[in-house]
Motif scaffolding. Structure first.
Motif, PDB file in Angstrom:
ATOM      1  N   HIS A  49       0.789  -1.430  -0.084  1.00  0.00           N
ATOM      2  CA  HIS A  49      -0.031   0.083   0.024  1.00  0.00           C
ATOM      3  C   HIS A  49       0.720   1.213   0.001  1.00  0.00           C
ATOM      4  N   THR A  53      -3.487   2.956  -0.659  1.00  0.00           N
ATOM      5  CA  THR A  53      -3.823   2.305  -1.940  1.00  0.00           C
ATOM      6  C   THR A  53      -2.779   1.352  -2.346  1.00  0.00           C
ATOM      7  N   SER A 108      -4.141  -6.855  -1.609  1.00  0.00           N
ATOM      8  CA  SER A 108      -5.277  -5.946  -2.172  1.00  0.00           C
ATOM      9  C   SER A 108      -6.477  -6.238  -1.526  1.00  0.00           C
ATOM     10  N   ALA A 111      -7.066  -3.578   0.964  1.00  0.00           N
ATOM     11  CA  ALA A 111      -7.249  -2.070   0.555  1.00  0.00           C
ATOM     12  C   ALA A 111      -8.935  -2.382   0.144  1.00  0.00           C
ATOM     13  N   SER A 115     -12.212   0.162   1.897  1.00  0.00           N
ATOM     14  CA  SER A 115     -12.912   1.049   0.964  1.00  0.00           C
ATOM     15  C   SER A 115     -14.341   0.451   0.857  1.00  0.00           C
TER      16      SER A 115
END
Lengths: 158, 751
Positions: A49, A53, A108, A111, A115
């Motif tokens: 990250h 992100t 992955s 993340a 969100s």
């Protein structure tokens, strides 16, 4: 060059600015969780990250990470040292075969859950599209992500 | 650079101590080779068993009466149980499965078990490799006896202490119990005393009946899972030694090319580069081919310098292979038989003359193994000896290869087996170990050789492509009675088919039909080939099982019923040979897969079910795929239902995971994977042009095992071969399009 990795400051000298972040993590800082798979941002084994992100660290020059917050699999666990819900789910669902891609898969997925705490199957498809598992553990990866999402929701409501 | 903490955990000191003790005992006691050897007098105390089996030919090497223990179990006074896993972990789950077998017979509490990899010493351990789905069948009895022996010794020790008969004692979860007096002693409490008990004769051991199993057949999670999800340095590529250098190695993209000259002086001036030199090599693809080595202060410096290399290759004896030429040459031979006969049964021509004849020409491409972890090896040459850390499937063979390449006696070579990021057959060959050894010898300090992905895909031992030109004859009753296959393959040596490119005359269904002719043509090839997950079967099953479906369609019969008729009466074609087809087991898995998938159910337009069966690696597997195909040939594989018979399951979680992986690997490969070869050069050199399947296209997988009474066999490979034909037969059912060429993208399909 100054790097902030998993909340810790590092000074890295004698590294060319164009060196991919991946190789600085592995060869200079001794963080081996991010893996080299293809070198061209196709497989996702190197996912870390950058300010939350997910990025493919094999294709991010270290200069672009300087002054940013980098998180690797080694820094994913909770502040109290307990495993992240995804790490727990990966163990419980016995996801890994060879295990080489899994740190990238988990990063992955982490993340994604940040969100989107309740992802659908197609949300998972989209968020995980950059990560290849050559052993073919996708069935379990999907289950583990749903399971971790449920755990996080339970934790949040209790 | 910073020298990072030494991440290599070595088990060797402990094991060397064990071996020394074992050897010392040999001087005082003549041991039955098949017995277990107890080792005492270790620092820390406890019960240690060195045990061995099987390798009867090697045990008396050089005519010496040599007892050769090959794995170890240690129970410490603190109650911890350390089990050494003797073979490589490549993602097949053996590092969990081996210890489970020992722990079951030991009646150990799994929570007390810790697992480490054994060191590589073939003279002591025998086979230490992972291939052919052989790990379980070759170790099943050995590991069960190891656990059972230790259990008997612990019971004996407890009975002695309580002054009761051992038959009055039982064990559960690392505890010996005497019910009559309600006394209990833990294995840890008994470990020191158990070490003074004689090792039981293995003929007196009672192994558990299947109904008594508590661990085997349950779902047990992998012993390295925590390390994997926290990013610990587990893999070959993660190894670091003090003062280590980083190496890259560039070889000719057309195999066989030699270095005429290279811009070495220019390269040596690049940042981080410490040395660059030409390696002549041994000229053998499984050892060291000619190239240029670069030694640098980091992997990236080595890779960057590698990209700046300008090498003038002498390609006078290099490969000029062309896949496109092979494809067009093969097509010209489709209508005729091959010059070599592999099998003749009955009278094929007469039978075809009296039958409805079906013809089909099938082809499949070269493919790469592409394990996620590129080839790498860390090596340190010092004091006339070399030590290597290698993610290999055959570390035992690697040791021998390195000794040969460096001209060292085997005892000067130490190999540490390290978890491998995927194998699939690629790491059966240890070329990267030999390269690291040669570079390390020159450098004189520890060095890690890492291949780029491009190296990995350009210098593989590929799954060989091939062609099958079939004729099938269906008689008036609709029965398949005649079968011919002109198999077009390749040869590296001009004599035998290249590795993975042979057709067994006993291959299904030839051995079951009355009129058969199998012939062969071999094209010359320089490109190296090798075993790829379920070698031979991984390609042959696609052609054979698809063509059987064609014959069923021509006979206007249901595929399921047609396939079961070919199997005929339940019988084992060679009684007692686990590598011979058992038509009864075959029929059972075919029926189960069909039943679980709802064979014959009505489906929406554009949907179809496809069936396939294949027997390989002692495993009987049938699969039914459910797919849909739209007008633009967009394919969705909705579900694959698998039924397999590999005897009892050791670890249900691991076995199901392997089969799920087989299905996804099978779809991935059938869908889009192929390598072009032109002028000796592999055309697809990274994942941007080698589209491994991603999560969105992964189907639902339902796995059903028939846990028959046969001994357990491996699961990593036999689940793979039926996937492609099941999917292709489903495509036919859904769309009427018969797929005869892989990958599916070649026939216009997308996913």
């Amino acid at each position: 060059m100054r790097l902030s990795i998993n909340g810790k400051e590092h000074v890295v000298n004698e590294v060319d600015e164009a060196t991919p972040l991946l190789w600085v993590l592995r060869d200079h800082l001794g963080l081996f969780g991010a893996k080299y798979g293809c070198g061209i941002a196709q497989c996702g084994a190197c996912t870390v990250h950058l300010n939350g992100t997910p990025v493919r660290s094999c294709s991010v020059p270290v200069s672009a990470a300087s002054g940013q917050q980098v998180t690797t699999i080694e820094g994913l666990a909770n502040k109290d040292g307990s495993l992240h819900a995804l790490q727990k789910a990966w163990i419980e669902h016995d996801v890994a075969q060879c295990g080489y891609c899994q740190a990238g898969q988990i990063m992955s997925a982490a993340a994604l859950l940040k969100s989107n705490p309740k992802p659908t199957d197609s949300d998972i498809d989209a968020a995980m599209a950059g990560n290849v598992c050559r052993c073919g553990t996708y069935v379990r990866i999907r289950k583990a992500i749903h399971s971790a999402a449920a755990q996080l929701k339970e934790g949040a409501s209790s | 650079m910073n020298v990072v903490e030494h991440p290599i955990v070595s088990a060797d000191d402990y094991v060397r101590e064990v071996l020394r003790s074992a050897e010392a005992q040999l001087h005082t006691a003549r041991m039955d080779r098949r017995a277990f050897l107890k080792v005492i007098g270790l620092a820390g105390g406890g019960l240690v068993l060195a045990f061995h089996v099987g390798e009867r030919n090697s045990a008396h090497a050089n005519g010496k009466s040599l007892f050769a223990p090959n794995a170890f179990l240690k129970i410490s006074p603190d109650g911890s149980i350390l089990i050494y896993s003797k073979g490589p972990e490549i993602g097949q789950g053996i590092k969990t499965a081996f210890p489970l077998i020992i722990a079951e017979e030991l009646d150990a509490d799994w929570a007390h078990v810790r697992v480490e990899q054994a060191p590589i010493n073939p003279a002591v351990y025998g086979r230490q490799s992972a291939g052919g789905s052989r790990s379980i069948p070759m170790s099943w009895d050995q590991l069960r006896r190891a656990g059972a022996s230790a259990r008997v010794m612990l019971i004996t020790a407890a009975a002695k202490q309580w002054d009761v008969d051992p038959s009055e004692c039982r064990t559960e979860r690392s505890v010996v119990v005497h019910d009559a007096s309600k006394r209990r002693l833990t294995y840890g409490e008994l470990a020191d005393q158990a070490a003074t008990v004689p090792v039981p004769n293995e003929n007196t051991l009672r192994l558990k009946e299947r109904g008594e199993y508590k661990l085997l057949g349950t779902r047990v999670t992998g012993v390295d899972n925590l390390a994997i999800v926290t990013g610990k340095p587990l893999f070959g590529i993660d190894q670091v030694l003090p003062n280590m250098r980083y190496a890259a190695f560039e070889k000719c993209p057309a195999v066989g090319g030699k270095v005429r000259s290279a811009n070495l002086e220019e390269i040596k001036k690049l940042p981080g580069v410490l040395d660059a030199f030409v390696v002549e090599g041994t000229g053998k693809v499984n050892e060291v081919m000619p190239g240029v080595a670069i030694v640098a202060s980091s992997t990236w410096s080595a890779f960057a310098a590698k990209r700046a290399l300008k090498i003038d290759w002498d390609e006078s004896s290099a490969s000029k292979d062309s896949w496109s030429k092979a494809v067009s040459d093969a097509a010209k031979l489709a209508k005729q038989d091959g010059p070599e006969s592999l099998r003749t049964t009955g009278d094929l021509d007469k039978a075809l003359g009296e039958s409805k004849v079906v013809e089909g020409f099938y082809s499949y491409p070269f493919i790469s193994h592409a394990p996620m972890e590129p080839q790498n090896c860390t090596a340190w040459f010092h004091d006339g000896a070399i030590e290597l850390w290698a993610p290999s499937q055959t570390p035992d063979a690697g040791l021998t290869a390195v000794a040969a390449v460096l001209g060292l006696p085997a005892e000067k070579v130490t190999v540490h087996q390290i978890r491998a990021g995927g194998g699939f057959g690629r790491r059966l060959i240890n070329d990267y170990m030999c390269e690291a050894a040669v570079i390390a010898k020159r450098v004189g300090v520890p060095v890690k050789l890492t291949w780029t992905r491009e190296d990995d895909m350009q210098h593989d031992f590929y799954r060989v492509g091939g062609f099958h030109s079939f004729k099938g004859g269906v008689d008036k009753s609709g029965k398949l009675v005649a079968w011919s296959d002109h198999f077009i393959t390749f040869t590296n040596d001009g004599e035998k088919p290249t590795s993975g490119g042979d057709l067994n005359p006993e291959e299904f269904p030839a051995q079951l039909l009355p009129h058969v002719r199998l012939t062969q043509t071999k094209f010359p090839l320089k490109t190296p080939t090798g075993p790829w997950r379920a070698p031979r079967s991984c390609s042959i099953a696609f052609a054979v099982q698809s063509f059987i479906s064609e014959c069923a369609v021509a006979a206007n019969r249901d595929h399921l019923e047609f396939l079961l008729e070919i199997m005929g009466e339940p019988r084992w074609l060679q009684e007692g040979n686990e590598y011979a087809l058992n038509t009864g087991r075959a029929a059972s898995v075919i029926k189960l897969a069909a039943e679980k998938a709802g064979w014959g159910k009505s489906l929406p337009k554009g949907h179809g079910l496809g069936l396939a069966f294949h027997f390989s690696h002692a495993g009987h597997f049938a699969q039914v795929a459910e797919v849909s195909v739209d007008a633009n040939k967009r394919l969705i594989v909705h579900k694959v239902t698998v039924a397999g018979d590999i005897g009892p399951i050791i670890n249900m979680s691991g076995a199901e995971n392997q089969v799920e992986g087989c299905v996804i690997d099978g779809l991935s490969t059938a869908m889009g994977l192929e390598l072009g070869i032109e002028n000796g050069r592999i055309q697809e050199t990274n994942f941007d042009r080698y589209p491994l399947l991603r999560i969105a296209n992964a189907p639902e997988v339902a796995v059903h095992f028939i846990q028959s009474q046969f001994p357990p066999t491996g699961v990593g490979e036999p689940g793979f071969p039926p996937v492609a034909p099941a999917i292709c037969n489903a495509i036919y059912a859904a769309s009427g399009h018969r797929v005869r060429t892989l990958p599916l993208t070649k026939e216009g399909f997308t996913i």
